[in-house]
Design an enzyme around this catalytic site. Structure first.
Site, PDB file in Angstrom:
ATOM      1  CE1 TYR A 130      -6.538  -9.640   0.497  1.00  0.00           C
ATOM      2  CE2 TYR A 130      -5.998  -7.092   0.510  1.00  0.00           C
ATOM      3  CZ  TYR A 130      -6.420  -8.489  -0.099  1.00  0.00           C
ATOM      4  OH  TYR A 130      -6.677  -8.310  -1.392  1.00  0.00           O
ATOM      5  CG  ASP A 188      -1.962  -1.068   1.152  1.00  0.00           C
ATOM      6  OD1 ASP A 188      -2.523  -1.329   2.346  1.00  0.00           O
ATOM      7  OD2 ASP A 188      -2.156  -1.591   0.103  1.00  0.00           O
ATOM      8  CE1 TYR A 224       3.634  -9.774   5.019  1.00  0.00           C
ATOM      9  CE2 TYR A 224       3.570  -7.388   4.590  1.00  0.00           C
ATOM     10  CZ  TYR A 224       3.397  -8.889   4.226  1.00  0.00           C
ATOM     11  OH  TYR A 224       2.784  -9.144   2.956  1.00  0.00           O
TER      12      TYR A 224
END
Lengths: 218, 554
Positions: free
Chosen positions: B515, B372, B442
């Site tokens: 996600y 994103d 992440y």
């Protein structure tokens, strides 16, 4: 003949050993520097990851607050039927019961949710594909579900005209979600209105501030 | 001239030809520095029966086509210095043919082998020799400033030429198969127009551009010939053919008559040599042909082909890994209602710095996945492939390193690049290979609605290869199918933040396509389980960073 061929080998052996040691050391040094580089990179990366705590708010905005614009329809079609519409920038609308809904006046709260209202069971439809095939087109006053408390039952409606993409099926088995978090996990349905239909209904909805004032909430 | 004398002449000529052809193959190495072997040309022309040459010339076939139809091995007609006028005069000298009036365009090759064409400025161009044509092409290449180490020549000609050729060859076969010379010289030796053109101009091009040609060249020189007649008439002609066919089937009587007539004419023809040699041969060729549709391609051609030259380098690729340090930079150019989202894009920063160094026309950016706009790409970086179209030069290793330093040294420090290098087309396979096993790592800044306990840290770290079910997140539900996707969270680790009881860093490694934001806040309960549901409280994600995209091949 044999002796002569051996001689050079004998003298060569110590040289080879020396070479090996050198190679080992160089290799070790190389490995060491690779590891150090990796550690250095990790440290640099870590510096970037750790936030400055002084800049963080005590309570951050919730996912709903950050990602949606909240609207309210007080007394929608019936007194006490306060509903919310969270609108995402991509146009999708999440509809649900506002905290001031009559259903929550009951001490126990909601005991059951039934999606089999109107002409079909709303929980039975299957919407597929990017174009959202098979989605039913509903008017703003079309019934979505029936919410029951011990004493009463309330019809919850769309509030906005559009295609019904999804209903919150979890409410069937877990109606208590409405009692604990009607504003999040207890949402009722997701509707996709056409831009024109949204504009029409938007005028009749209240913002969070206006709603709070109306219901005298803090 | 009697029949016998004619055949004797032909036999002699064939013998001579066989002797000289072997010598010719050696001497005619194709170098245009050599002097034109005029003697050889003479021999070649003599080796073809005169009456055939004249018959072809009189129906508008050009000199080069006449020679290539007979496919002599030495390919003298491809010699780069052989000019139109030289060829024409030799043929006329040998056969005694007198050309009538102004030069027409060849009825078979439509002027292509006469090096006549109409260029993109709609001007008629008539080159004298293949060498002249090569000069024009070489100038174009130099004008574009291409730095090349080889080239590949591609020629495209109208379909009409093939049709003309096969009509002509079958007409010739019918007409001459009974003649004595025919057995030796089979018309299957006919050399295609494309090959003749390529062979004629390749060697001079190699000399002018100082590089070698190869079929696998990365630098393409493309000559595209089109002709007005080609697009208009092919349909009509096909229909005509059909009509003719039906006529034959119906009238059995007619067919018999026609074949009888043709045989008669053939035998007559072989004894009446004198008549055929003069200009009326074309009429006889046409008249005795039962297949009238063959007449059309033998019509005179009044316009040459339209030629478009194109020279370009095939795509070159640069690969590497990019880092994104900003939370206001999108991966690719993102414009909504004429307004740009974010202050820049990774694609444009990288592309705009590389394109000028390659002097290319255009670029295309491809990355192994995306993040994103508000998510940083840190750590090892994300693999990407940059396609450069029609680069005038391929950057050297040194230049590539300079580009990498330049991008990393930009003042605004929005994007970084690692391991930048030129790669062949295998870059695609490398990207695809890595995608299947991709795991991503992440780091999320998470807030929960109650203080973090040690048990929480423990229980999170114990969850390995945990399966979660994600309904299509609401934020993408408008453009993606409503599905429930199973994803795997490989491992998680909580890192406490000094001075805070409710904020912490969550490090996690997940399957590609997960996600993360929705996994943290639960997406209104549509992702199960979520960090919130695991810890039994409300969880919010404030920021997200990608710390590793595991792909060995990059």
């Amino acid at each position: 003949m044999v002796d002569q061929t051996h001689k050079p080998e004998e003298t060569a052996v110590p040289n080879n050993l020396q070479q090996h040691h050198k190679q080992d050391e160089e290799h070790h040094q190389q490995q060491q520097s690779v590891r150090e580089n990796a550690e250095y990179e990790d440290k640099e990366l870590h510096k970037l990851l750790v936030p400055d705590i002084t800049l963080l708010p005590l309570t951050p905005p919730s996912a709903v607050e950050s990602n949606f614009a909240s609207y309210f329809a007080p007394d929608f079609m019936n007194p006490g039927n306060d509903q919310y519409i969270y609108r995402h920038p991509n146009g999708l609308c999440v509809v649900g019961l506002a905290s001031t809904h009559s259903a929550f006046k009951d001490k126990v709260g909601v005991s059951a949710v039934d999606f089999n209202v109107g002409k079909s069971d709303r929980s039975g439809m299957k919407v597929t594909g990017k174009r959202k095939k098979n989605a039913q087109h509903f008017e703003s006053n079309t019934a979505l579900c029936k919410v029951c408390t011990n004493d009463a039952s309330y019809i919850i409606r769309c509030c906005v005209k559009g295609s019904l993409l999804e209903v919150n099926e979890r409410l069937i088995k877990q109606p208590e979600l409405l009692n604990s978090s009607a504003d999040r996990e207890g949402y009722i349905a997701i509707i996709m209105p056409k831009p024109a239909d949204w504009h029409k209904v938007k005028a009749s909805l209240l913002s969070l501030e206006e709603f709070k004032k109306l219901r005298a909430l803090c | 001239m009697s029949n016998e004398v004619e055949s004797a002449q032909v036999n002699d000529a064939t013998e001579v030809n066989q002797l000289s052809s072997s010598a010719a193959v050696e001497s005619h190495a194709g170098s245009c520095d050599e002097e034109m072997p005029l003697l050889l040309l003479n021999d070649v022309v003599r080796s073809i029966p005169n009456h055939v040459v004249k018959a072809l010339l009189s129906i508008g076939v050009c000199s080069r086509c006449v020679l290539r139809i007979f496919g002599t091995e030495d390919r003298i007609y491809c010699h780069p210095l052989l000019s139109q006028s030289m060829l024409r005069s030799i043929i006329e000298e040998v056969t005694g043919f007198k050309s009538e009036g102004s030069a027409q365009f060849c009825s078979v090759c439509l002027g292509i082998l006469q090096f006549s064409y109409c260029n993109d400025k709609e001007t008629m161009v008539k080159m004298e020799s293949p060498n002249d044509m090569a000069l024009t092409i070489a100038e174009l290449v130099k004008k574009e400033g291409h730095q090349i180490d080889g080239f590949s020549l591609e020629v495209s000609v109208p379909q009409l030429i093939m049709e003309n050729e096969s009509s002509l060859l079958s007409a010739m076969r019918k007409r001459y198969e009974s003649e004595p010379w025919f057995q030796e010289r089979l018309l299957s030796k006919c050399v295609p127009v494309k090959d003749v053109l390529k062979f004629a101009i390749t060697k001079p091009l190699e000399t002018l551009l100082d590089v070698k040609s190869s079929s696998a060249g990365c630098f393409r020189i493309r000559l595209t010939y089109t002709h007005k007649m080609a697009s208009d008439n092919s349909v009509e002609r096909n229909q005509g053919f059909k009509r003719r066919k039906i006529g034959k089937e119906n009238g059995l009587h007619n067919v018999n008559d026609e074949s009888v007539i043709s045989n008669k004419v053939c035998s007559d023809y072989s004894t009446n040599e004198t008549i055929s040699v003069t200009g009326s041969s074309s009429n006889i060729l046409q008249d005795q042909e039962p297949y009238e549709h063959l007449r059309i391609p033998i019509d005179k051609v009044s316009e040459p082909c339209h030629l478009v030259y194109l020279c370009y380098r095939t795509h070159i690729y640069l690969c590497g890994r990019y880092l994104k340090y900003s939370r206001n930079v999108s991966q690719t150019r993102w414009i909504i209602d004429e307004e740009r989202m974010g202050e820049a894009s990774v694609e444009e920063i990288i592309g705009s710095n590389i394109l000028p160094m390659c002097r290319g026309d255009n670029y295309k950016f491809h990355a192994a996945g995306r993040e994103d706009i508000d998510v940083r790409m840190l750590g090892s970086g994300r693999p990407f492939l940059l396609e450069i179209h029609n680069a005038r030069q391929v950057p050297s290793e040194e230049t590539v390193n300079e580009i990498e330093s330049k991008i990393n040294g930009l003042e605004n420090k929005l994007v970084g690049v690692k391991n930048l290098k030129v790669v062949g087309s295998q870059g695609w396979t490398l990207m695809r290979e890595g995608e299947a096993e991709k795991q991503k790592q992440y780091c999320a800044l998470v807030w929960i609605s109650r203080p973090l306990e040690d048990e929480d840290v423990q229980s999170i770290s114990l969850l390995n290869d945990m399966q979660i079910l994600q309904k299509t997140p609401i934020r993408v539900l408008h453009r993606r199918s409503p599905l429930e996707r199973e994803k795997i969270i490989h491992w998680m680790k909580i890192e406490r933040i000094a001075g805070s009881s409710q904020y912490f860093l969550l490090h996690l490694c997940t399957q590609a396509g997960t996600y993360i934001k929705e996994f943290v806040h639960g997406d209104l309960g549509r992702t199960q389980p979520s960090v919130g549901s695991i810890l039994g409280c409300r969880a919010e994600i404030l920021r997200l960073d990608v710390t590793d995209v595991k792909m060995d091949s990059f």
